[in-house]
Design a protein around this motif. Structure first.
Motif, PDB file in Angstrom:
ATOM      1  N   ILE A 190       0.834  -1.202   0.000  1.00  0.00           N
ATOM      2  CA  ILE A 190       0.000   0.000   0.000  1.00  0.00           C
ATOM      3  C   ILE A 190       0.874   1.260   0.000  1.00  0.00           C
ATOM      4  CG2 ILE A 190      -1.847   1.219   1.244  1.00  0.00           C
ATOM      5  CD1 ILE A 190      -2.636  -1.609   0.238  1.00  0.00           C
ATOM      6  N   LYS A 191       0.550   2.171  -0.910  1.00  0.00           N
ATOM      7  CA  LYS A 191       1.335   3.411  -1.017  1.00  0.00           C
ATOM      8  C   LYS A 191       0.987   4.387   0.095  1.00  0.00           C
ATOM      9  CE  LYS A 191       1.355   3.393  -6.044  1.00  0.00           C
ATOM     10  NZ  LYS A 191       1.051   4.183  -7.233  1.00  0.00           N
ATOM     11  N   GLY A 192       1.918   5.291   0.378  1.00  0.00           N
ATOM     12  CA  GLY A 192       1.705   6.327   1.383  1.00  0.00           C
ATOM     13  C   GLY A 192       0.873   7.486   0.855  1.00  0.00           C
ATOM     14  N   LYS A 201       6.455   4.492   8.907  1.00  0.00           N
ATOM     15  CA  LYS A 201       6.549   5.462   9.978  1.00  0.00           C
ATOM     16  C   LYS A 201       7.657   6.483   9.682  1.00  0.00           C
ATOM     17  CE  LYS A 201       7.112   5.674  14.888  1.00  0.00           C
ATOM     18  NZ  LYS A 201       7.668   5.003  16.029  1.00  0.00           N
ATOM     19  N   SER A 202       8.810   5.947   9.262  1.00  0.00           N
ATOM     20  CA  SER A 202       9.945   6.843   9.051  1.00  0.00           C
ATOM     21  C   SER A 202       9.682   7.795   7.887  1.00  0.00           C
ATOM     22  CB  SER A 202      11.214   6.030   8.802  1.00  0.00           C
ATOM     23  OG  SER A 202      10.950   5.048   7.828  1.00  0.00           O
ATOM     24  N   LEU A 203       8.758   7.410   7.002  1.00  0.00           N
ATOM     25  CA  LEU A 203       8.463   8.268   5.851  1.00  0.00           C
ATOM     26  C   LEU A 203       7.386   9.305   6.184  1.00  0.00           C
ATOM     27  CD1 LEU A 203       8.409   5.324   3.300  1.00  0.00           C
ATOM     28  CD2 LEU A 203      10.165   7.080   3.412  1.00  0.00           C
ATOM     29  N   GLY A 204       6.739   9.137   7.350  1.00  0.00           N
ATOM     30  CA  GLY A 204       5.727  10.116   7.776  1.00  0.00           C
ATOM     31  C   GLY A 204       4.516  10.170   6.861  1.00  0.00           C
ATOM     32  N   ASN A 205       4.197   9.059   6.190  1.00  0.00           N
ATOM     33  CA  ASN A 205       3.108   9.097   5.202  1.00  0.00           C
ATOM     34  C   ASN A 205       2.072   8.005   5.454  1.00  0.00           C
ATOM     35  OD1 ASN A 205       4.420   6.779   4.553  1.00  0.00           O
ATOM     36  ND2 ASN A 205       4.939   7.349   2.467  1.00  0.00           N
ATOM     37  N   ALA A 206       1.972   7.577   6.712  1.00  0.00           N
ATOM     38  CA  ALA A 206       1.117   6.421   7.019  1.00  0.00           C
ATOM     39  C   ALA A 206      -0.200   6.851   7.666  1.00  0.00           C
ATOM     40  CB  ALA A 206       1.860   5.474   7.955  1.00  0.00           C
ATOM     41  N   ILE A 207      -1.230   6.039   7.404  1.00  0.00           N
ATOM     42  CA  ILE A 207      -2.503   6.192   8.124  1.00  0.00           C
ATOM     43  C   ILE A 207      -2.580   5.034   9.113  1.00  0.00           C
ATOM     44  CG2 ILE A 207      -5.026   6.200   7.909  1.00  0.00           C
ATOM     45  CD1 ILE A 207      -4.602   7.199   5.021  1.00  0.00           C
TER      46      ILE A 207
END
Ligand code: TRP
Length: 335
Positions: A190-192, A201-207
Motif C-alpha cells: 500500500i502506497k503512502g 513510519k519513518s516516511l511520515g506518510n502512514a494512516i
C-alpha cells in the motif's frame, strides 16, 4: 489443522499497509477454522536494530497486541506470544548458528538492503545480532513447527534461508524439523499518502489504525491528487490520484466508479471526493476503535491474553526442544 506461525517486530503502531497487507489475511485464516495460528511479537528481533531504545520496544509490544485485538484477531482462536519469553527460541538460535555461514547471511537480499539503510546505527560494521536475525527468525518458526508463514514479499528471503537451515539440520541430525512455506498475501504493497511506493513510519506518510478523526481528516485532506487539476470543474485523471487509490481500498466498487466518473467529467471537486473517502475510512475503523477503547480500558485482560498465549506456546516449544536435543545428542541424563 495447518500450523501457521507469523509475527511482527514491535517497532510502532500498525497502519493500513499492515491492515490490507497482512492483518486481513490473518483474519481470513482465523475465520476459516482450518489453521492453528501462532502470532509472535518479535521483541528480541526488534532489539537487533533498536537495542539502544528498549523502552520503545517494550511500549510497542503493548501497542501491537492492542492493534491485533482491535482488528478482530481473537485470543480464543489465535495464540499470541512474546518472543523473549520463550527461551527455547534463543537456545535454538545458537544451535542453528553452526548451520549457516556469514557469507550466506551477507547475501540475504532483505538483510543486505536493511544494513544499507542503517548505516547511521551500525557505522562501518554491522552487529552480529543484526546480521544473524534470519537465524533467530528460523528458530521462531521451527520451534513451533510452523508449516505456513504468511508474510509480505520482503520476508521471502528470510523464509528461504529458514528452509535451508531446516534441510541442513534434518540432513545432519535426522528428520526432526518441519520445512515451512511462505504464504504471500495477495494484496499489493500500500502506497503512502504522499504517493511514495511504501507506507512507513519513518516516511511520515502512514494512516494508522489508531489515528483519530482529526488525524485522518488532515492526512486525507492533504493527500496528493491529480496535479493538473487546478479548478474544481477541470476534468481530472483518477489514475494519478491517491484519493482514488484509497477509495479502492475503503469504498464499494460502485462508489469508486461514481467518483471516478464525476472526476473525469469535472463534476466533482477533490474536496467532496476526499470527504466521501474520509467517511468510508471512519466506517471501516469504527468497530476497530470500539475494540481498541475496550482493551485500553482493560489492560489486565490484555496481560492475561499475553500470559496465556505465551504459556501455551512455551509448552509447544518445550516439547519440540526435547526432540531437537535428542537428535543433537544433547539429551543428557534424560530417561
Ligand atoms: N521479520 C518480520 C518482520 O519484520 C517479523 C518476524 C519475526 C517474523 N519472526 C517472524 C515473521 C517469524 C514471520 C515469522 O515483519
Amino acid at each position: 489443522m495447518i500450523r501457521v506461525l507469523t509475527g511482527d517486530r514491535p517497532t510502532g503502531n500498525l497502519h493500513i499497509g499492515h491492515y490490507f497487507g497482512s492483518l486481513k489475511k490473518r483474519l481470513e485464516m482465523q475465520e476459516s477454522g482450518l489453521y492453528e495460528i501462532f502470532i509472535l511479537i518479535a521483541d528480541v528481533q526488534a532489539l537487533t536494530d533498536n537495542f539502544n531504545t528498549p523502552e520503545k520496544v517494550r511500549k510497542n509490544v503493548r501497542e501491537v497486541i492492542i492493534d491485533y485485538l482491535s482488528i478482530g484477531l481473537d485470543p480464543s482462536k489465535v495464540t499470541f506470544l512474546i518472543q523473549s519469553m520463550i527461551p527455547e527460541i534463543a537456545e535454538l538460535t545458537v544451535f542453528y548458528s553452526n548451520l549457516v555461514t556469514i557469507a550466506r547471511l551477507e547475501r540475504n537480499p532483505t538483510v543486505k538492503t536493511e544494513i544499507a539503510q542503517k548505516k547511521e546505527l551500525f557505522g562501518e560494521s554491522v552487529t552480529y545480532g543484526f546480521l544473524g536475525y534470519p537465524v533467530s527468525q528460523a528458530a521462531d518458526i521451527t520451534i513451533f513447527s510452523g508449516e505456513e508463514v504468511p508474510v509480505g514479499e520482503d520476508q521471502i528471503p528470510l523464509i528461504e534461508q529458514c528452509r535451508e537451515i531446516v534441510r541442513k539440520f534434518n540432513n545432519i541430525y535426522g528428520e526432526v524439523l518441519t520445512e515451512p512455506k511462505a504464504i504471500l498475501s495477495k494484496s499489493k504493497r500500500i502506497k503512502g499518502v504522499d504517493c511514495n511506493e511504501k507506507m512507513g513510519k519513518s516516511l511520515g506518510n502512514a494512516i494508522y489504525l489508531c489515528d483519530s478523526d482529526e488525524e485522518i481528516n488532515k492526512k486525507i485532506m492533504s493527500a496528493i491528487t491529480d496535479p493538473n487539476r487546478i479548478k474544481k470543474d477541470d476534468p481530472g485523471n483518477p489514475e494519478i490520484c491517491m484519493v482514488k487509490y484509497y477509495h479502492e481500498l475503503f469504498s464499494t466498487s460502485k462508489e469508486c466508479e461514481n467518483v471516478c466518473e464525476e472526476c473525469k467529467l469535472g463534476k466533482r471537486g477533490c474536496v467532496a471526493c476526499k470527504k466521501e473517502l474520509i467517511d468510508n475510512i471512519k466506517k471501516e475503523f469504527a468497530p476497530i476503535r470500539e475494540k481498541r477503547k475496550y482493551y485500553e480500558e482493560h489492560p489486565e485482560e490484555v496481560d492475561k491474553i499475553l500470559i496465556d498465549g505465551t504459556n501455551k506456546a512455551r509448552r509447544v516449544a518445550k516439547e519440540n526442544m526435547k526432540k531437537i536435543k535428542q537428535a543433537m545428542k544433547l539429551d543428557y541424563f534424560e530417561e
